[in-house]
Design a protein around this motif. Structure first.
Motif, PDB file in Angstrom:
ATOM      1  N   ASP A  43       0.848  -1.188   0.000  1.00 20.95           N
ATOM      2  CA  ASP A  43       0.000   0.000   0.000  1.00 20.95           C
ATOM      3  C   ASP A  43       0.889   1.245   0.000  1.00 20.95           C
ATOM      4  O   ASP A  43       1.568   1.545   0.981  1.00 20.95           O
ATOM      5  CB  ASP A  43      -0.900  -0.029   1.247  1.00 20.95           C
ATOM      6  CG  ASP A  43      -1.888   1.124   1.283  1.00 20.95           C
ATOM      7  OD1 ASP A  43      -3.091   0.885   1.227  1.00 20.95           O
ATOM      8  OD2 ASP A  43      -1.439   2.293   1.368  1.00 20.95           O
ATOM      9  N   ASN A 119      -4.360   5.520  10.210  1.00 21.70           N
ATOM     10  CA  ASN A 119      -4.868   5.228   8.869  1.00 21.70           C
ATOM     11  C   ASN A 119      -6.191   4.458   8.842  1.00 21.70           C
ATOM     12  O   ASN A 119      -7.174   4.931   8.314  1.00 21.70           O
ATOM     13  CB  ASN A 119      -3.805   4.515   8.010  1.00 21.70           C
ATOM     14  CG  ASN A 119      -4.352   4.172   6.625  1.00 21.70           C
ATOM     15  OD1 ASN A 119      -4.460   3.007   6.266  1.00 21.70           O
ATOM     16  ND2 ASN A 119      -4.711   5.169   5.848  1.00 21.70           N
ATOM     17  N   HIS A 182     -12.982  -1.802   4.008  1.00 22.26           N
ATOM     18  CA  HIS A 182     -12.294  -0.679   4.638  1.00 22.26           C
ATOM     19  C   HIS A 182     -13.280   0.439   4.982  1.00 22.26           C
ATOM     20  O   HIS A 182     -14.165   0.757   4.184  1.00 22.26           O
ATOM     21  CB  HIS A 182     -11.235  -0.169   3.649  1.00 22.26           C
ATOM     22  CG  HIS A 182     -10.305   0.839   4.223  1.00 22.26           C
ATOM     23  ND1 HIS A 182     -10.671   2.150   4.403  1.00 22.26           N
ATOM     24  CD2 HIS A 182      -9.029   0.723   4.646  1.00 22.26           C
ATOM     25  CE1 HIS A 182      -9.642   2.801   4.927  1.00 22.26           C
ATOM     26  NE2 HIS A 182      -8.638   1.963   5.077  1.00 22.26           N
ATOM     27  N   ARG A 188     -16.291   7.196   0.687  1.00 26.42           N
ATOM     28  CA  ARG A 188     -15.637   7.923  -0.410  1.00 26.42           C
ATOM     29  C   ARG A 188     -16.454   7.803  -1.678  1.00 26.42           C
ATOM     30  O   ARG A 188     -16.688   8.779  -2.387  1.00 26.42           O
ATOM     31  CB  ARG A 188     -14.213   7.381  -0.649  1.00 26.42           C
ATOM     32  CG  ARG A 188     -13.212   7.978   0.297  1.00 26.42           C
ATOM     33  CD  ARG A 188     -11.770   7.723  -0.112  1.00 26.42           C
ATOM     34  NE  ARG A 188     -10.907   8.272   0.935  1.00 26.42           N
ATOM     35  CZ  ARG A 188      -9.647   7.955   1.128  1.00 26.42           C
ATOM     36  NH1 ARG A 188      -9.050   7.086   0.331  1.00 26.42           N
ATOM     37  NH2 ARG A 188      -8.948   8.509   2.106  1.00 26.42           N
ATOM     38  N   ASN A 240      -8.287   6.261  -4.439  1.00 28.25           N
ATOM     39  CA  ASN A 240      -6.933   6.662  -4.021  1.00 28.25           C
ATOM     40  C   ASN A 240      -6.031   6.821  -5.252  1.00 28.25           C
ATOM     41  O   ASN A 240      -6.416   6.461  -6.375  1.00 28.25           O
ATOM     42  CB  ASN A 240      -6.332   5.695  -2.982  1.00 28.25           C
ATOM     43  CG  ASN A 240      -5.895   4.364  -3.567  1.00 28.25           C
ATOM     44  OD1 ASN A 240      -6.188   4.027  -4.715  1.00 28.25           O
ATOM     45  ND2 ASN A 240      -5.172   3.593  -2.774  1.00 28.25           N
ATOM     46  N   ASP A 273      -4.938  11.139  -1.931  1.00 25.93           N
ATOM     47  CA  ASP A 273      -3.681  10.916  -1.189  1.00 25.93           C
ATOM     48  C   ASP A 273      -2.611  11.946  -1.568  1.00 25.93           C
ATOM     49  O   ASP A 273      -1.826  12.339  -0.736  1.00 25.93           O
ATOM     50  CB  ASP A 273      -3.058   9.506  -1.363  1.00 25.93           C
ATOM     51  CG  ASP A 273      -3.836   8.398  -0.651  1.00 25.93           C
ATOM     52  OD1 ASP A 273      -4.580   8.715   0.297  1.00 25.93           O
ATOM     53  OD2 ASP A 273      -3.705   7.233  -1.064  1.00 25.93           O
TER      54      ASP A 273
HETATM   55  C1  GAL Z   1      -6.659   5.289   2.743  1.00 23.98           C
HETATM   56  C2  GAL Z   1      -5.733   5.694   1.602  1.00 23.98           C
HETATM   57  C3  GAL Z   1      -5.544   4.545   0.670  1.00 23.98           C
HETATM   58  C4  GAL Z   1      -5.109   3.333   1.434  1.00 23.98           C
HETATM   59  C5  GAL Z   1      -6.044   3.047   2.547  1.00 23.98           C
HETATM   60  C6  GAL Z   1      -5.587   1.823   3.293  1.00 23.98           C
HETATM   61  O1  GAL Z   1      -6.745   6.326   3.666  1.00 23.98           O
HETATM   62  O2  GAL Z   1      -6.293   6.788   0.913  1.00 23.98           O
HETATM   63  O3  GAL Z   1      -4.589   4.885  -0.307  1.00 23.98           O
HETATM   64  O4  GAL Z   1      -3.825   3.571   1.933  1.00 23.98           O
HETATM   65  O5  GAL Z   1      -6.163   4.161   3.388  1.00 23.98           O
HETATM   66  O6  GAL Z   1      -5.988   1.774   4.605  1.00 23.98           O
END
Ligand code: GAL
Ligand code: CA
Length: 352
Positions: A43, A119, A182, A188, A240, A273
């Motif tokens: 990531d 995160n 997630h 989003r 992202n 990002d």
């Molecule tokens: C988000 C980010 C993604 C990825 C994700 C993983 O905040 O924008 O690119 O990293 O977290 O948890």
């Protein structure tokens, strides 16, 4: 024979290097240990937070940012190891948010060691409130930057009438979503579309699917879509930048965007990002923009909280941030819009 010689010489050289290394960093050995980890080094964005943690820890903590390798049991073992070594705080982006209680328990058992989740936000309030020594460092708001991403698209639409390629007044859109498991993924996806619609632009959704935050997966999806729709696509919105870069590779291979905005055929692509590798593409006009999620500041805040607690100070001592108003100990670093006009602002955060 020769090979053997070379490798044993190399071993000897490495051994010497290690001896010198530890001799030279004797003071580093005296530093307290910060047990840090990201959920996966694949990531991009998480890797930048990891680097920021390492950078901010210089002279403060001994730290080695572990790679959870997308595997919760691997990450739990890494946390066990860090605690066994005497880590004074744990800072992780969890592989699976439902494992937060297990991690909390480990920290508690090790002597009420502070845990800083970053995160990947832990949203279960019962879990968040279950441990006095729990902190979170993420980014602002329930939309996870998507309203800003939507505004970038709205502004682009208003400033570039040719974006409506078929002149039907609607936006023919492709939506590349993050990992559905997630916390930020669904919000989003919803907020970017509602922001566009609230600005009076009707959306015709050509395709919507997950690219799992991943460049290669996004490229594969986009390969199929670009051959299906070609120049009918009026915008690709990505949850992202890793996916925006994958989508861009795909559409460039199909002959779009290679000359930036001057390209004969152009598909506006936007991400979130503001990764350094995306900034180059925004500057060249291959991407229309991104939303800065400030990895540097997040890394600094994580280290500062851990250090303040270690020193017996208030967690946010010396920081320009406050905890969430709902009483949870969460710091939210603001997102901001990045387009060709202000790429420098995002680049500056990485240059520090
Ligand atoms: C988000 C980010 C993604 C990825 C994700 C993983 O905040 O924008 O690119 O990293 O977290 O948890
Ligand atoms: Ca249209």
């Amino acid at each position: 024979m020769n090979k053997k010689l070379t490798s044993s010489m190399l071993c000897a050289a490495l051994a010497v290097g290690t001896v010198f290394g530890s001799a030279m960093t004797a003071s580093a050995a005296d530093l307290p240990i910060l047990g840090a980890g990201i959920y996966s080094s694949t990531d991009n964005f998480n890797s930048y937070i990891g680097k920021a943690i390492t950078g901010a820890s210089e002279g403060v903590f001994e730290v080695n940012v572990d790679d959870g390798q997308l595997d919760q049991s691997t990450q739990l073992n890494q946390i066990d190891t860090a605690l066994a070594k005497g880590a004074v705080a744990i800072a992780v982006s969890v592989v699976d948010t439902t494992s937060a209680p297990t991690i909390i328990q480990k920290c508690q058992d090790a002597g009420d060691i502070p845990v800083i989740f970053f995160n990947k936000e832990i949203t279960d309030k019962d879990v968040v409130n279950s441990y006095e020594n729990l902190y979170q460092v993420t980014s602002t708001g329930g939309d996870y930057g998507a309203a800003i991403e939507g505004e970038i698209i709205v502004n682009y639409w208003n400033e570039n009438p040719e974006m409506d390629k078929n002149g039907d007044g609607k936006l023919q859109l492709i939506n590349l979503m993050g990992d559905p498991g997630h916390t930020a993924s669904q919000p989003r996806s919803e907020h970017v579309k509602s922001t566009i619609e609230d600005a009076g632009i009707e959306i015709e959704l050509l395709e919507e699917d997950t690219g799992m935050w991943d460049t290669t997966k996004a490229k594969e999806k986009m390969d199929a879509w670009v051959s299906k729709y070609g120049d009918e696509i009026e915008c690709v919105v990505c949850a992202n930048d890793a996916m925006a870069l994958g989508a861009l590779t795909s559409i460039e291979a199909a002959g779009f965007n290679t000359e930036g905005k001057e390209s004969e055929q152009y598909i506006p692509v936007v991400g979130i990002d503001a990764l350094p590798e995306a900034l180059e593409k925004i500057e060249s006009g291959e991407l229309i923009g991104s939303v800065l999620q400030d990895a540097q500041t997040q890394g600094k805040v994580i280290v500062a909280i851990a250090n303040n607690l270690y020193q017996g100070k208030e967690p946010l001592d010396g920081l320009d941030f406050e905890f969430d108003t709902d009483g949870s100990k969460a710091v939210r670093v603001p997102y901001s819009a990045i387009t060709a006009e202000n790429v420098d602002e995002a680049a500056a955060t990485y240059a520090e």
